[in-house]
Design a protein around this motif. Structure first.
Motif, PDB file in Angstrom:
ATOM      1  N   PHE A  42       8.199   5.971   3.775  1.00 20.72           N
ATOM      2  CA  PHE A  42       7.049   6.795   3.396  1.00 20.72           C
ATOM      3  C   PHE A  42       7.103   8.151   4.097  1.00 20.72           C
ATOM      4  O   PHE A  42       6.818   9.195   3.488  1.00 20.72           O
ATOM      5  CB  PHE A  42       5.759   6.053   3.764  1.00 20.72           C
ATOM      6  CG  PHE A  42       4.512   6.727   3.288  1.00 20.72           C
ATOM      7  CD1 PHE A  42       4.071   6.576   1.988  1.00 20.72           C
ATOM      8  CD2 PHE A  42       3.766   7.522   4.161  1.00 20.72           C
ATOM      9  CE1 PHE A  42       2.908   7.207   1.549  1.00 20.72           C
ATOM     10  CE2 PHE A  42       2.613   8.145   3.730  1.00 20.72           C
ATOM     11  CZ  PHE A  42       2.182   7.992   2.424  1.00 20.72           C
ATOM     12  N   LEU A  43       7.469   8.158   5.381  1.00 21.41           N
ATOM     13  CA  LEU A  43       7.471   9.396   6.151  1.00 21.41           C
ATOM     14  C   LEU A  43       8.654  10.295   5.804  1.00 21.41           C
ATOM     15  O   LEU A  43       8.515  11.526   5.752  1.00 21.41           O
ATOM     16  CB  LEU A  43       7.492   9.070   7.649  1.00 21.41           C
ATOM     17  CG  LEU A  43       6.254   8.343   8.204  1.00 21.41           C
ATOM     18  CD1 LEU A  43       6.455   8.000   9.665  1.00 21.41           C
ATOM     19  CD2 LEU A  43       5.004   9.199   8.014  1.00 21.41           C
ATOM     20  N   VAL A  44       9.806   9.686   5.570  1.00 21.68           N
ATOM     21  CA  VAL A  44      11.022  10.463   5.329  1.00 21.68           C
ATOM     22  C   VAL A  44      11.171  10.843   3.860  1.00 21.68           C
ATOM     23  O   VAL A  44      11.801  11.844   3.521  1.00 21.68           O
ATOM     24  CB  VAL A  44      12.261   9.671   5.821  1.00 21.68           C
ATOM     25  CG1 VAL A  44      13.554  10.394   5.491  1.00 21.68           C
ATOM     26  CG2 VAL A  44      12.157   9.440   7.320  1.00 21.68           C
ATOM     27  N   GLY A  45      10.583  10.039   2.964  1.00 20.49           N
ATOM     28  CA  GLY A  45      10.679  10.337   1.538  1.00 20.49           C
ATOM     29  C   GLY A  45      11.864   9.700   0.852  1.00 20.49           C
ATOM     30  O   GLY A  45      12.448  10.294  -0.069  1.00 20.49           O
ATOM     31  N   TRP A  46      12.221   8.476   1.249  1.00 21.38           N
ATOM     32  CA  TRP A  46      13.336   7.784   0.599  1.00 21.38           C
ATOM     33  C   TRP A  46      12.959   7.211  -0.766  1.00 21.38           C
ATOM     34  O   TRP A  46      13.817   6.721  -1.491  1.00 21.38           O
ATOM     35  CB  TRP A  46      13.838   6.644   1.499  1.00 21.38           C
ATOM     36  CG  TRP A  46      14.585   7.142   2.700  1.00 21.38           C
ATOM     37  CD1 TRP A  46      15.172   8.355   2.862  1.00 21.38           C
ATOM     38  CD2 TRP A  46      14.837   6.419   3.912  1.00 21.38           C
ATOM     39  NE1 TRP A  46      15.758   8.469   4.093  1.00 21.38           N
ATOM     40  CE2 TRP A  46      15.572   7.269   4.764  1.00 21.38           C
ATOM     41  CE3 TRP A  46      14.516   5.145   4.359  1.00 21.38           C
ATOM     42  CZ2 TRP A  46      15.989   6.895   6.027  1.00 21.38           C
ATOM     43  CZ3 TRP A  46      14.924   4.766   5.629  1.00 21.38           C
ATOM     44  CH2 TRP A  46      15.661   5.619   6.448  1.00 21.38           C
ATOM     45  N   TYR A  82       0.830  -1.205   0.000  1.00 19.57           N
ATOM     46  CA  TYR A  82       0.000   0.000   0.000  1.00 19.57           C
ATOM     47  C   TYR A  82       0.866   1.258   0.000  1.00 19.57           C
ATOM     48  O   TYR A  82       0.656   2.186  -0.792  1.00 19.57           O
ATOM     49  CB  TYR A  82      -0.922  -0.016   1.218  1.00 19.57           C
ATOM     50  CG  TYR A  82      -1.668   1.283   1.436  1.00 19.57           C
ATOM     51  CD1 TYR A  82      -2.792   1.584   0.677  1.00 19.57           C
ATOM     52  CD2 TYR A  82      -1.233   2.199   2.391  1.00 19.57           C
ATOM     53  CE1 TYR A  82      -3.468   2.780   0.865  1.00 19.57           C
ATOM     54  CE2 TYR A  82      -1.912   3.391   2.596  1.00 19.57           C
ATOM     55  CZ  TYR A  82      -3.025   3.679   1.827  1.00 19.57           C
ATOM     56  OH  TYR A  82      -3.687   4.868   2.015  1.00 19.57           O
ATOM     57  N   LEU A  83       1.833   1.289   0.907  1.00 14.89           N
ATOM     58  CA  LEU A  83       2.702   2.459   1.000  1.00 14.89           C
ATOM     59  C   LEU A  83       3.491   2.671  -0.286  1.00 14.89           C
ATOM     60  O   LEU A  83       3.625   3.806  -0.773  1.00 14.89           O
ATOM     61  CB  LEU A  83       3.651   2.309   2.191  1.00 14.89           C
ATOM     62  CG  LEU A  83       3.002   2.320   3.576  1.00 14.89           C
ATOM     63  CD1 LEU A  83       4.025   1.981   4.651  1.00 14.89           C
ATOM     64  CD2 LEU A  83       2.353   3.677   3.857  1.00 14.89           C
ATOM     65  N   ALA A  84       4.006   1.575  -0.855  1.00 13.63           N
ATOM     66  CA  ALA A  84       4.776   1.697  -2.094  1.00 13.63           C
ATOM     67  C   ALA A  84       3.906   2.177  -3.250  1.00 13.63           C
ATOM     68  O   ALA A  84       4.308   3.044  -4.039  1.00 13.63           O
ATOM     69  CB  ALA A  84       5.423   0.357  -2.439  1.00 13.63           C
ATOM     70  N   ALA A  85       2.693   1.641  -3.338  1.00 17.96           N
ATOM     71  CA  ALA A  85       1.800   2.028  -4.433  1.00 17.96           C
ATOM     72  C   ALA A  85       1.341   3.480  -4.293  1.00 17.96           C
ATOM     73  O   ALA A  85       1.190   4.183  -5.294  1.00 17.96           O
ATOM     74  CB  ALA A  85       0.589   1.100  -4.478  1.00 17.96           C
TER      75      ALA A  85
END
Length: 433
Positions: free
Chosen positions: A189-193, A48-51
């Protein structure tokens, strides 16, 4: 040195005895089931996070790496299958059957196999990596090598724990792997990597076995268990399981890689199809994969009636699968766009057919577990390899991407199921260890 006794189960060097071996109970299935549910939720969350974080085209790049690691990890599950069978067969027979002769420690063999696997990935990478990894090529190769080295030990420890009914520790190891992945994915997801962070997340749980060994005396005792034979005899049995598990991994976790290899360009449409395949099969295949130890132990215990023993789990899979097909067809399109965004659109018909295809692969997983338990290594491997070859050929049909995906995943597994059932009907050969 660890010795195996019928009355007390395996005993380890200076450690308290492992509990007496008994049948696979409902309690053990419940414990592993809860661990599997947690693992599935974590897996869904990573996807989910990746998509959500990546566009469909970027998600397809991540999914190929996810699939590549899943392919190798799936092959390593052959070590789980062989170590489960070896440990449980010996524990059932008792030490009297194996009074003398060489013995090995499966965990040590797993370390050697893991290092050899990592070296193979690194050495051969120049031949294939540019065709598989579109971005972050060498980071992907390094993570793949390190991840598979750790997962070989992970899979073997799962097998040993299953062989001696250490189901709580078995479940803890499954959960530890899943939590490691989702922790890195959330941070990404939170940091934006972006893509790089999700690549790290894919392999983040492959060292969970080390944490379990440090924290659990029972797991350390199980890891010291010995089984009769030499490294060569163990690997000969494991080779067939690894070959079959590798073929199964191509259809299950590694399917994005297979789809990429048989398509000129996946693009955004490929990202949607890969996500749909992953989501529709997970409700059936994630629990079955996680419960391989339970299944093999169950079929070993039912050695006199393995075909009859297949009936109940088959009915459960078909019943749950039929329910999943209905949900996918009716609510799937809305759930897909609501959860992942309007760029991920698929018809209810496609999602229902993909879910039906997952039932076929789930049934092949069941017959394969029964074949492993019967020590029918060649038939087990032939079934999965035949299914994978059939699916690969069907993916080459001149059809649109979605249609040939459904045809390949529906029809290919039927070949393997037939091979397994014929072998089980003829019966297992006598096993020499």
């Amino acid at each position: 040195m660890a010795v195996l006794h019928r009355a007390t189960g395996p005993v380890t060097d200076g450690a308290s005895p492992v509990p007496a071996l008994g049948p696979v109970t409902r309690g053990s299935v419940v414990r592993v089931g809860i661990a599997t549910l947690i693992s599935a939720v974590c897996g869904y969350l990573v996807l989910y996070l990746a998509a959500r974080d990546l566009e469909p085209a970027g998600f397809s790049v991540f999914a190929v790496f996810w699939g590549a690691f899943g392919l190798l990890a799936g092959a390593a599950n052959g070590l789980l299958q062989e170590s489960t069978r070896e440990v449980r067969e010996v524990a059932q027979a008792g030490a009297a059957r194996y009074p003398t002769g060489p013995r090995i420690r499966p965990i040590r063999v797993a370390v050697l196999v893991g290092l050899a696997s990592a070296a193979t990935v690194a050495v051969t990478a120049p031949l294939w990596s540019s065709h598989v990894f579109v971005e972050s090529r060498w980071l992907s190769v390094g993570l793949l090598a390190a991840g598979i080295a750790g997962f070989c030990v992970h899979a073997t420890l799962l097998g040993v724990l299953a062989g001696v009914n250490r189901w709580s520790q078995y479940g803890a190891l499954i959960v530890g792997d899943a939590i490691g992945r989702v922790a890195v994915a959330i941070t990404t997801f939170l940091v934006g990597w972006a893509l790089v962070g999700y690549l790290w997340a894919t392999v983040a749980g492959s060292m969970a076995w080390l944490i379990l060994l440090l924290a659990s005396p029972a797991s350390r005792a199980a890891a010291r268990l010995l089984t009769p034979g030499t490294v060569g005899t163990f690997l000969r049995g494991a080779t067939h399981s690894i070959a079959a598990a590798g073929a199964s991994a191509i259809l299950v976790m590694g399917f994005p890689v297979l789809l990429k290899a048989t398509s000129a360009d996946l693009g955004a449409a490929g990202g949607v199809v890969i996500l749909a395949v992953t989501l529709t099969r997970a409700p059936l295949l994630v629990p079955l994969t996680a419960m391989q130890g339970n299944l093999i132990a169950y079929f070993v215990d039912q050695r006199e009636a393995r075909l009859r023993a297949l009936l109940m789990p088959t009915l459960v899979v078909i019943g749950l699968g039929a329910l999943a097909v209905a949900i996918a067809g009716l609510a799937g399109p809305w759930l897909l766009t609501a959860a992942f965004g309007p760029q991920y659109q698929a018809s209810g018909t496609l999602l229902a057919w993909l879910t039906a295809a997952a039932i076929a692969i789930a049934l092949l997983t069941l017959t394969g577990a029964a074949a492993v338990a019967a020590a029918l290594h060649r038939a087990y491997a032939a079934g999965w390899v035949g299914a994978t070859l059939a699916s690969t050929l069907l993916l080459l049909l001149p059809l649109d991407l979605a249609t040939r995906t459904v045809v390949a995943l529906m029809c290919g597994p039927l070949v393997g199921i037939g091979v397994h059932l014929v072998a089980l009907r003829k019966g297992a050969p006598s096993v020499s260890v």
